[in-house]
Design a protein around this motif. Structure first.
Motif, PDB file in Angstrom:
ATOM      1  N   LEU A 189       0.831  -1.206   0.000  1.00  0.00           N
ATOM      2  CA  LEU A 189       0.000   0.000   0.000  1.00  0.00           C
ATOM      3  C   LEU A 189       0.868   1.259   0.000  1.00  0.00           C
ATOM      4  O   LEU A 189       0.552   2.243  -0.689  1.00  0.00           O
ATOM      5  CB  LEU A 189      -0.925   0.001   1.223  1.00  0.00           C
ATOM      6  CG  LEU A 189      -2.042  -1.054   1.215  1.00  0.00           C
ATOM      7  CD1 LEU A 189      -2.784  -1.053   2.549  1.00  0.00           C
ATOM      8  CD2 LEU A 189      -3.016  -0.797   0.056  1.00  0.00           C
ATOM      9  N   LEU A 190       1.958   1.234   0.767  1.00  0.00           N
ATOM     10  CA  LEU A 190       2.879   2.378   0.795  1.00  0.00           C
ATOM     11  C   LEU A 190       3.570   2.553  -0.559  1.00  0.00           C
ATOM     12  O   LEU A 190       3.787   3.685  -1.014  1.00  0.00           O
ATOM     13  CB  LEU A 190       3.911   2.199   1.906  1.00  0.00           C
ATOM     14  CG  LEU A 190       3.389   2.367   3.338  1.00  0.00           C
ATOM     15  CD1 LEU A 190       4.474   2.006   4.349  1.00  0.00           C
ATOM     16  CD2 LEU A 190       2.923   3.806   3.570  1.00  0.00           C
ATOM     17  N   LEU A 191       3.919   1.434  -1.196  1.00  0.00           N
ATOM     18  CA  LEU A 191       4.510   1.517  -2.538  1.00  0.00           C
ATOM     19  C   LEU A 191       3.546   2.170  -3.520  1.00  0.00           C
ATOM     20  O   LEU A 191       3.949   3.004  -4.339  1.00  0.00           O
ATOM     21  CB  LEU A 191       4.877   0.107  -3.031  1.00  0.00           C
ATOM     22  CG  LEU A 191       6.173  -0.510  -2.501  1.00  0.00           C
ATOM     23  CD1 LEU A 191       6.232  -1.994  -2.846  1.00  0.00           C
ATOM     24  CD2 LEU A 191       7.392   0.211  -3.073  1.00  0.00           C
ATOM     25  N   LYS A 192       2.274   1.795  -3.426  1.00  0.00           N
ATOM     26  CA  LYS A 192       1.261   2.359  -4.317  1.00  0.00           C
ATOM     27  C   LYS A 192       1.096   3.862  -4.075  1.00  0.00           C
ATOM     28  O   LYS A 192       1.064   4.657  -5.016  1.00  0.00           O
ATOM     29  CB  LYS A 192      -0.070   1.649  -4.109  1.00  0.00           C
ATOM     30  CG  LYS A 192      -1.227   2.211  -4.952  1.00  0.00           C
ATOM     31  CD  LYS A 192      -2.493   1.448  -4.702  1.00  0.00           C
ATOM     32  CE  LYS A 192      -3.682   2.074  -5.419  1.00  0.00           C
ATOM     33  NZ  LYS A 192      -3.506   2.134  -6.869  1.00  0.00           N
ATOM     34  N   ASP A 238      10.407   8.082  -7.254  1.00  0.00           N
ATOM     35  CA  ASP A 238      10.837   7.138  -8.282  1.00  0.00           C
ATOM     36  C   ASP A 238      11.118   5.785  -7.644  1.00  0.00           C
ATOM     37  O   ASP A 238      11.525   5.705  -6.475  1.00  0.00           O
ATOM     38  CB  ASP A 238      12.102   7.677  -8.974  1.00  0.00           C
ATOM     39  CG  ASP A 238      12.513   6.803 -10.152  1.00  0.00           C
ATOM     40  OD1 ASP A 238      13.368   5.927  -9.943  1.00  0.00           O
ATOM     41  OD2 ASP A 238      11.968   6.991 -11.253  1.00  0.00           O
ATOM     42  N   ILE A 239      10.922   4.708  -8.400  1.00  0.00           N
ATOM     43  CA  ILE A 239      11.130   3.360  -7.873  1.00  0.00           C
ATOM     44  C   ILE A 239      12.574   3.136  -7.445  1.00  0.00           C
ATOM     45  O   ILE A 239      12.878   2.269  -6.626  1.00  0.00           O
ATOM     46  CB  ILE A 239      10.717   2.286  -8.914  1.00  0.00           C
ATOM     47  CG1 ILE A 239      10.608   0.905  -8.277  1.00  0.00           C
ATOM     48  CG2 ILE A 239      11.693   2.279 -10.082  1.00  0.00           C
ATOM     49  CD1 ILE A 239       9.521   0.750  -7.278  1.00  0.00           C
ATOM     50  N   GLU A 240      13.527   3.931  -7.978  1.00  0.00           N
ATOM     51  CA  GLU A 240      14.933   3.797  -7.622  1.00  0.00           C
ATOM     52  C   GLU A 240      15.281   4.499  -6.320  1.00  0.00           C
ATOM     53  O   GLU A 240      16.387   4.351  -5.800  1.00  0.00           O
ATOM     54  CB  GLU A 240      15.819   4.361  -8.745  1.00  0.00           C
ATOM     55  CG  GLU A 240      15.703   3.616 -10.069  1.00  0.00           C
ATOM     56  CD  GLU A 240      16.157   2.172  -9.948  1.00  0.00           C
ATOM     57  OE1 GLU A 240      17.089   1.913  -9.161  1.00  0.00           O
ATOM     58  OE2 GLU A 240      15.559   1.311 -10.618  1.00  0.00           O
ATOM     59  N   ASN A 241      14.341   5.276  -5.778  1.00  0.00           N
ATOM     60  CA  ASN A 241      14.567   5.940  -4.500  1.00  0.00           C
ATOM     61  C   ASN A 241      14.829   4.893  -3.420  1.00  0.00           C
ATOM     62  O   ASN A 241      14.175   3.852  -3.378  1.00  0.00           O
ATOM     63  CB  ASN A 241      13.338   6.786  -4.148  1.00  0.00           C
ATOM     64  CG  ASN A 241      13.502   7.535  -2.845  1.00  0.00           C
ATOM     65  OD1 ASN A 241      13.348   6.958  -1.770  1.00  0.00           O
ATOM     66  ND2 ASN A 241      13.813   8.814  -2.940  1.00  0.00           N
ATOM     67  N   ALA A 279      -2.309  -3.616  -7.483  1.00  0.00           N
ATOM     68  CA  ALA A 279      -2.179  -2.358  -6.736  1.00  0.00           C
ATOM     69  C   ALA A 279      -1.847  -1.183  -7.648  1.00  0.00           C
ATOM     70  O   ALA A 279      -1.661  -0.056  -7.164  1.00  0.00           O
ATOM     71  CB  ALA A 279      -1.098  -2.502  -5.663  1.00  0.00           C
ATOM     72  N   GLY A 280      -1.757  -1.437  -8.949  1.00  0.00           N
ATOM     73  CA  GLY A 280      -1.470  -0.373  -9.911  1.00  0.00           C
ATOM     74  C   GLY A 280      -0.017   0.009  -9.975  1.00  0.00           C
ATOM     75  O   GLY A 280       0.332   1.116 -10.359  1.00  0.00           O
ATOM     76  N   ILE A 281       0.875  -0.935  -9.594  1.00  0.00           N
ATOM     77  CA  ILE A 281       2.318  -0.663  -9.614  1.00  0.00           C
ATOM     78  C   ILE A 281       2.940  -1.424 -10.786  1.00  0.00           C
ATOM     79  O   ILE A 281       2.871  -2.639 -10.830  1.00  0.00           O
ATOM     80  CB  ILE A 281       2.988  -1.100  -8.298  1.00  0.00           C
ATOM     81  CG1 ILE A 281       2.331  -0.376  -7.117  1.00  0.00           C
ATOM     82  CG2 ILE A 281       4.493  -0.819  -8.327  1.00  0.00           C
ATOM     83  CD1 ILE A 281       2.746  -0.930  -5.762  1.00  0.00           C
ATOM     84  N   ASN A 282       3.504  -0.702 -11.722  1.00  0.00           N
ATOM     85  CA  ASN A 282       4.131  -1.333 -12.876  1.00  0.00           C
ATOM     86  C   ASN A 282       5.604  -1.566 -12.587  1.00  0.00           C
ATOM     87  O   ASN A 282       6.420  -0.635 -12.623  1.00  0.00           O
ATOM     88  CB  ASN A 282       3.966  -0.448 -14.120  1.00  0.00           C
ATOM     89  CG  ASN A 282       2.527  -0.339 -14.542  1.00  0.00           C
ATOM     90  OD1 ASN A 282       1.796  -1.329 -14.582  1.00  0.00           O
ATOM     91  ND2 ASN A 282       2.075   0.882 -14.861  1.00  0.00           N
ATOM     92  N   PHE A 283       5.924  -2.793 -12.267  1.00  0.00           N
ATOM     93  CA  PHE A 283       7.319  -3.139 -11.959  1.00  0.00           C
ATOM     94  C   PHE A 283       7.535  -4.602 -12.282  1.00  0.00           C
ATOM     95  O   PHE A 283       6.819  -5.464 -11.785  1.00  0.00           O
ATOM     96  CB  PHE A 283       7.634  -2.875 -10.479  1.00  0.00           C
ATOM     97  CG  PHE A 283       9.066  -3.105 -10.117  1.00  0.00           C
ATOM     98  CD1 PHE A 283      10.020  -2.131 -10.386  1.00  0.00           C
ATOM     99  CD2 PHE A 283       9.471  -4.288  -9.526  1.00  0.00           C
ATOM    100  CE1 PHE A 283      11.352  -2.345 -10.040  1.00  0.00           C
ATOM    101  CE2 PHE A 283      10.788  -4.502  -9.178  1.00  0.00           C
ATOM    102  CZ  PHE A 283      11.733  -3.525  -9.452  1.00  0.00           C
TER     103      PHE A 283
END
Length: 254
Positions: free
Chosen positions: A151-154, A161-164, A246-250
């Motif tokens: 949920l926090l990732l979303k 940014d995902i690289e953070n 969760a709508g996270i494209n990874f």
């Protein structure tokens, strides 16, 4: 030499059946991964993060077992100082050394363990419900941590940014806790999945689990060794499905 003897005595007390064979297999696995390290040595930021998250996640897992046992009437874990979030109270030498070597040798499928929280199952009241709740407690906590991380990732993905590095910590927290929860559902004692089945089974099934538990660690190593690719592929499918849900494209790259 005295420390090695003390460690072997402790290992033998936890594994009274075929302790020499079990320890020999663990040592052989460790030697194998040490040999691989000479060919693949690359300590990265992600490696350090994943190991720290792994230790903390295992700590929460074990504390959950001890706390629920205490609530059901068994204070063994509390008396042994194991209901604490101090990782040093839960780290097992072999259990933490193995995932370190696995990471250094280039493998992505972590295998490791903490010192089992001592529980006197005879003290649990009501007995069967206590057995079930203690068995499922660690898995439940891991799944809750994984869900919160997702949920926090979303939410934070809208701003970071995902690289953070914070996102990286959250991603590994999600991955490792989901992996711990799923892996522990394997229905082989001493894994929690076996304990869960044991808690609501009849005498025939319980006798079967009582017989195989002394071989449990050998069976688990065999499953990991021969089925690691299948386990990992299944894990990736579930992980990526939940990320997309969760709508996270990874896309995971293992």
């Amino acid at each position: 030499m005295k420390k090695l003897k003390d460690y072997y005595d402790r290992f033998k007390s936890l594994n009274p059946q075929y302790s020499g064979i079990k320890l020999g297999i663990i040592v052989a696995v460790i030697v194998y991964f040490i040999a691989r390290i000479f060919f693949v040595v690359e300590i990265s930021r992600d490696m350090i993060i994943s190991l720290v998250v792994f230790v903390i996640s295992m700590t929460f897992h074990e504390v959950a077992h001890g706390y629920v046992a205490y609530k059901f009437g068994d204070n063994t874990a509390k008396m042994n100082g194991r209901i604490t979030l101090n990782p040093l109270r839960h780290i097992d030498l072999t259990g933490i050394l193995l995932p370190i070597l696995i990471l250094l040798s280039g493998f992505k499928f972590l295998v490791g363990w903490a010192k089992p929280v001592p529980v006197n199952f005879d003290n649990l009241r009501p007995h069967r419900l206590g057995l079930f709740c203690v068995a499922i407690a660690g898995i439940t906590v891991n799944f809750i941590i994984a869900a919160v991380s997702l949920l926090l990732l979303k939410y934070l993905g809208k701003y970071l940014d995902i690289e953070n590095i914070f996102m990286t910590v959250l991603l590994y927290t999600y991955l490792i806790n989901l992996l711990l929860g799923m892996f522990n559902l394997i229905p082989i004692t001493p894994l929690d999945g076996g304990r869960i089945i044991y808690s609501f089974s009849g005498k025939r099934v319980r006798k079967f689990y009582d017989k195989i538990e002394k071989y449990g660690i050998l069976i688990i190593f065999a499953i990991v060794y021969f089925g690691s690719r299948i386990l990992m592929n299944g894990f990736i499918v579930i992980v990526e499905f939940l990320l997309k849900l969760a709508g996270i494209n990874f896309n995971l790259m293992f």
